[in-house]
Design a protein around this motif. Structure first.
Motif, PDB file in Angstrom:
ATOM      1  N   GLU A   1       0.835  -1.214   0.000  1.00  0.00           N
ATOM      2  CA  GLU A   1       0.000   0.000   0.000  1.00  0.00           C
ATOM      3  C   GLU A   1       0.863   1.255   0.000  1.00  0.00           C
ATOM      4  OE1 GLU A   1      -2.297  -0.727   3.453  1.00  0.00           O
ATOM      5  OE2 GLU A   1      -3.586  -2.234   2.483  1.00  0.00           O
ATOM      6  N   ASP A   2       1.950   1.219   0.754  1.00  0.00           N
ATOM      7  CA  ASP A   2       2.859   2.368   0.786  1.00  0.00           C
ATOM      8  C   ASP A   2       3.477   2.603  -0.586  1.00  0.00           C
ATOM      9  OD1 ASP A   2       2.357   2.752   3.447  1.00  0.00           O
ATOM     10  OD2 ASP A   2       4.191   1.771   4.154  1.00  0.00           O
TER      11      ASP A   2
ATOM     12  N   ALA B   1       1.374   6.607  -6.898  1.00  0.00           N
ATOM     13  CA  ALA B   1       0.272   7.537  -7.186  1.00  0.00           C
ATOM     14  C   ALA B   1       0.794   8.966  -7.287  1.00  0.00           C
ATOM     15  CB  ALA B   1      -0.798   7.428  -6.105  1.00  0.00           C
ATOM     16  N   LYS B   2       1.729   9.320  -6.411  1.00  0.00           N
ATOM     17  CA  LYS B   2       2.307  10.667  -6.449  1.00  0.00           C
ATOM     18  C   LYS B   2       3.093  10.894  -7.738  1.00  0.00           C
ATOM     19  CE  LYS B   2       2.685  11.148  -1.419  1.00  0.00           C
ATOM     20  NZ  LYS B   2       3.612  11.269  -0.268  1.00  0.00           N
ATOM     21  N   GLN B   3       3.626   9.801  -8.268  1.00  0.00           N
ATOM     22  CA  GLN B   3       4.388   9.900  -9.530  1.00  0.00           C
ATOM     23  C   GLN B   3       3.480   9.763 -10.752  1.00  0.00           C
ATOM     24  OE1 GLN B   3       7.225   6.687  -9.184  1.00  0.00           O
ATOM     25  NE2 GLN B   3       8.001   7.424  -7.213  1.00  0.00           N
ATOM     26  N   ASN B   4       2.209   9.434 -10.500  1.00  0.00           N
ATOM     27  CA  ASN B   4       1.251   9.152 -11.580  1.00  0.00           C
ATOM     28  C   ASN B   4       1.850   8.147 -12.564  1.00  0.00           C
ATOM     29  OD1 ASN B   4      -1.163   9.289 -12.987  1.00  0.00           O
ATOM     30  ND2 ASN B   4      -0.565  11.085 -14.193  1.00  0.00           N
ATOM     31  N   ASP B   5       2.353   7.046 -12.009  1.00  0.00           N
ATOM     32  CA  ASP B   5       3.000   6.007 -12.814  1.00  0.00           C
ATOM     33  C   ASP B   5       2.085   5.573 -13.963  1.00  0.00           C
ATOM     34  OD1 ASP B   5       3.755   3.170 -13.555  1.00  0.00           O
ATOM     35  OD2 ASP B   5       5.356   3.608 -12.126  1.00  0.00           O
ATOM     36  N   LYS B   6       2.616   5.573 -15.159  1.00  0.00           N
ATOM     37  CA  LYS B   6       1.807   5.321 -16.354  1.00  0.00           C
ATOM     38  C   LYS B   6       1.229   3.908 -16.395  1.00  0.00           C
ATOM     39  CE  LYS B   6       5.834   4.172 -19.248  1.00  0.00           C
ATOM     40  NZ  LYS B   6       6.578   4.570 -20.470  1.00  0.00           N
ATOM     41  N   ARG B   7       1.821   2.986 -15.668  1.00  0.00           N
ATOM     42  CA  ARG B   7       1.318   1.612 -15.654  1.00  0.00           C
ATOM     43  C   ARG B   7      -0.044   1.504 -14.967  1.00  0.00           C
ATOM     44  NH1 ARG B   7       6.177  -1.343 -12.738  1.00  0.00           N
ATOM     45  NH2 ARG B   7       5.960   0.596 -11.529  1.00  0.00           N
TER      46      ARG B   7
ATOM     47  N   ILE C   1       2.941  -4.547  -8.344  1.00  0.00           N
ATOM     48  CA  ILE C   1       3.611  -3.969  -7.174  1.00  0.00           C
ATOM     49  C   ILE C   1       4.273  -5.055  -6.344  1.00  0.00           C
ATOM     50  CG2 ILE C   1       3.218  -2.808  -4.962  1.00  0.00           C
ATOM     51  CD1 ILE C   1       1.156  -1.060  -6.362  1.00  0.00           C
ATOM     52  N   TYR C   2       3.535  -6.132  -6.067  1.00  0.00           N
ATOM     53  CA  TYR C   2       4.079  -7.188  -5.216  1.00  0.00           C
ATOM     54  C   TYR C   2       5.327  -7.836  -5.813  1.00  0.00           C
ATOM     55  CZ  TYR C   2       0.456  -7.260  -1.623  1.00  0.00           C
ATOM     56  OH  TYR C   2      -0.357  -6.932  -0.559  1.00  0.00           O
ATOM     57  N   LYS C   3       5.416  -7.864  -7.130  1.00  0.00           N
ATOM     58  CA  LYS C   3       6.593  -8.452  -7.769  1.00  0.00           C
ATOM     59  C   LYS C   3       7.858  -7.636  -7.504  1.00  0.00           C
ATOM     60  CE  LYS C   3       4.173 -10.840 -11.510  1.00  0.00           C
ATOM     61  NZ  LYS C   3       3.844 -10.860 -12.955  1.00  0.00           N
ATOM     62  N   THR C   4       7.686  -6.386  -7.108  1.00  0.00           N
ATOM     63  CA  THR C   4       8.845  -5.528  -6.822  1.00  0.00           C
ATOM     64  C   THR C   4       9.171  -5.480  -5.332  1.00  0.00           C
ATOM     65  OG1 THR C   4       7.543  -3.494  -6.503  1.00  0.00           O
ATOM     66  CG2 THR C   4       8.165  -4.063  -8.766  1.00  0.00           C
ATOM     67  N   ILE C   5       8.357  -6.145  -4.516  1.00  0.00           N
ATOM     68  CA  ILE C   5       8.564  -6.111  -3.065  1.00  0.00           C
ATOM     69  C   ILE C   5       9.337  -7.342  -2.617  1.00  0.00           C
ATOM     70  CG2 ILE C   5       7.406  -6.155  -0.820  1.00  0.00           C
ATOM     71  CD1 ILE C   5       5.147  -4.591  -2.028  1.00  0.00           C
ATOM     72  N   PRO C   6      10.483  -7.157  -1.953  1.00  0.00           N
ATOM     73  CA  PRO C   6      11.266  -8.304  -1.464  1.00  0.00           C
ATOM     74  C   PRO C   6      10.482  -9.079  -0.404  1.00  0.00           C
ATOM     75  CG  PRO C   6      12.516  -6.247  -1.379  1.00  0.00           C
ATOM     76  CD  PRO C   6      11.087  -5.877  -1.599  1.00  0.00           C
ATOM     77  N   ILE C   7      11.041 -10.164   0.069  1.00  0.00           N
ATOM     78  CA  ILE C   7      10.375 -10.921   1.121  1.00  0.00           C
ATOM     79  C   ILE C   7      10.219 -10.036   2.359  1.00  0.00           C
ATOM     80  CG2 ILE C   7      11.349 -13.075   0.248  1.00  0.00           C
ATOM     81  CD1 ILE C   7      13.119 -13.088   2.801  1.00  0.00           C
ATOM     82  N   THR C   8       9.235 -10.353   3.153  1.00  0.00           N
ATOM     83  CA  THR C   8       8.952  -9.591   4.369  1.00  0.00           C
ATOM     84  C   THR C   8       9.505 -10.358   5.567  1.00  0.00           C
ATOM     85  OG1 THR C   8       6.918  -8.753   3.344  1.00  0.00           O
ATOM     86  CG2 THR C   8       7.121  -8.530   5.734  1.00  0.00           C
ATOM     87  N   SER C   9      10.444  -9.728   6.281  1.00  0.00           N
ATOM     88  CA  SER C   9      11.145 -10.407   7.370  1.00  0.00           C
ATOM     89  C   SER C   9      11.015  -9.621   8.675  1.00  0.00           C
ATOM     90  CB  SER C   9      12.626 -10.553   7.013  1.00  0.00           C
ATOM     91  OG  SER C   9      13.263  -9.275   7.039  1.00  0.00           O
TER      92      SER C   9
END
Length: 328
Positions: free
Chosen positions: A201-202, A208-214, A234-242
């Motif tokens: 979400e973050d 959203a602030k960058q108005n990402d074209k995707r 988005i989730y594909k760019t997030i590393p594992i959560t530890s």
């Protein structure tokens, strides 16, 4: 008292209780971390980890003074955190949360960075350092006591390092009292789940602030509703959560007004302070042991002895004498 007045009082009380629920949940999650840690009989047996046995300096431009400065900062911050144990005042524990949260995070972050310095991995980007830690967890570089994590796409999270956890029970509650290892691991899985969702979400808010074209709609505006496919980008760019993501989340909470909900919650603040202190102690032990393995016991002990002993005799010196020196 008129019925209207009684109803207003009831609603006010219920509202106050509802406000404190997130804090109670958060504290319960951290109690579960310590419960799992204390149940692990091999938490100090680092020689059983192949990675530990092969640790050596890998930084081609290694400077031991950088390690010394980072460790000194870590120990100073841990000492500042532990001052509260000597004060032993309930009100102190409650109102010290404002600075205790970042103290906890920075003490362990600095000791981890000191180890990264020996490996040529040290940097000033917190997210990158946390990602490096997560990758090491995934590669079995750390003790099983802290090697739990979550990964995966939206609604497809997977959980590793929680041996008794299979799925979330239908009747499970984040406010449930922890009475066994299974209860604690359910709490930890929940903590990982909510933290991973929060990270996504973050990142969505930043995009959203960058108005990402995707993520633009037909009008060229950042879309308000996301499909699973959008979330998965988005989730594909997030590393594992530890565990470091959990601590970083704690540090962030100290920056916002929701710290007030912690202060007003009906929680055993002293127990929480002690639990968080145990986690700092253990994570610092691991990274200090890894540093000692990399640079050698003699050089590590020299760094240790050059720091004012009255500030770390109950922390770094104790860890060294009881748990690190015996590793050889």
């Amino acid at each position: 008292m008129a019925l209207t007045g009684i109803m207003e009082m009831f609603l006010k009380t219920r509202a106050e209780q509802a406000k404190s629920i997130p804090s109670k949940v958060f504290f319960n999650h951290f109690f579960s971390i310590i419960y799992c840690l204390n149940c692990n009989s091999e938490k100090f047996e680092l020689k059983k980890i192949p990675y530990y046995n092969d640790i050596k300096i890998k930084n081609s431009s290694f400077n031991i003074d950088e390690v010394r400065k980072l460790l000194w900062n870590s120990w100073s911050t841990e000492y500042a955190y532990r001052i509260g144990e000597k004060i032993d005042n309930d009100e102190y524990y409650k109102f010290s949360l404002h600075w205790n949260f970042p103290q906890a995070y920075y003490s362990v972050y600095l000791s981890m960075t000191a180890f990264h310095e020996t490996q040529g991995l040290a940097n000033e980007q917190h997210e990158k350092s946390i990602k490096l830690f997560g990758n090491s967890i995934k590669d079995n570089h750390y003790p099983s006591a802290i090697s739990f994590y979550s990964s995966g796409l939206k609604n497809e999270f997977e959980y590793q390092g929680l041996p008794t956890f299979k799925e979330f029970p239908k009747d499970s509650s984040v406010l449930r009292k922890i009475e066994c290892l299974e209860d604690a691991e359910i709490q930890l899985a929940t903590f990982l789940k909510t933290t991973r969702k929060r990270n996504a979400e973050d990142k969505r808010n930043r995009l959203a602030k960058q108005n990402d074209k995707r993520f633009r709609n037909g009008k060229g505006e950042f879309r308000k509703s996301f499909s699973k496919n959008h979330w998965d980008i988005i989730y594909k760019t997030i590393p594992i959560t530890s565990i470091f993501n959990l601590l970083y989340r704690l540090r962030i909470k100290a920056n916002y007004r929701d710290i007030e909900s912690f202060i007003n919650a009906d929680i055993d603040f002293k127990s929480f302070h002690s639990s968080l202190g145990e986690l700092i102690y253990y994570l610092n032990f691991v990274h200090e042991a890894y540093i000692a393995k990399a640079i050698g016991i003699v050089k590590y002990e020299k760094i240790l002895n050059s720091f004012p002993s009255h500030l770390n005799k109950e922390t770094a010196i104790k860890r060294f004498e009881e748990n690190i020196k015996v590793l050889g």
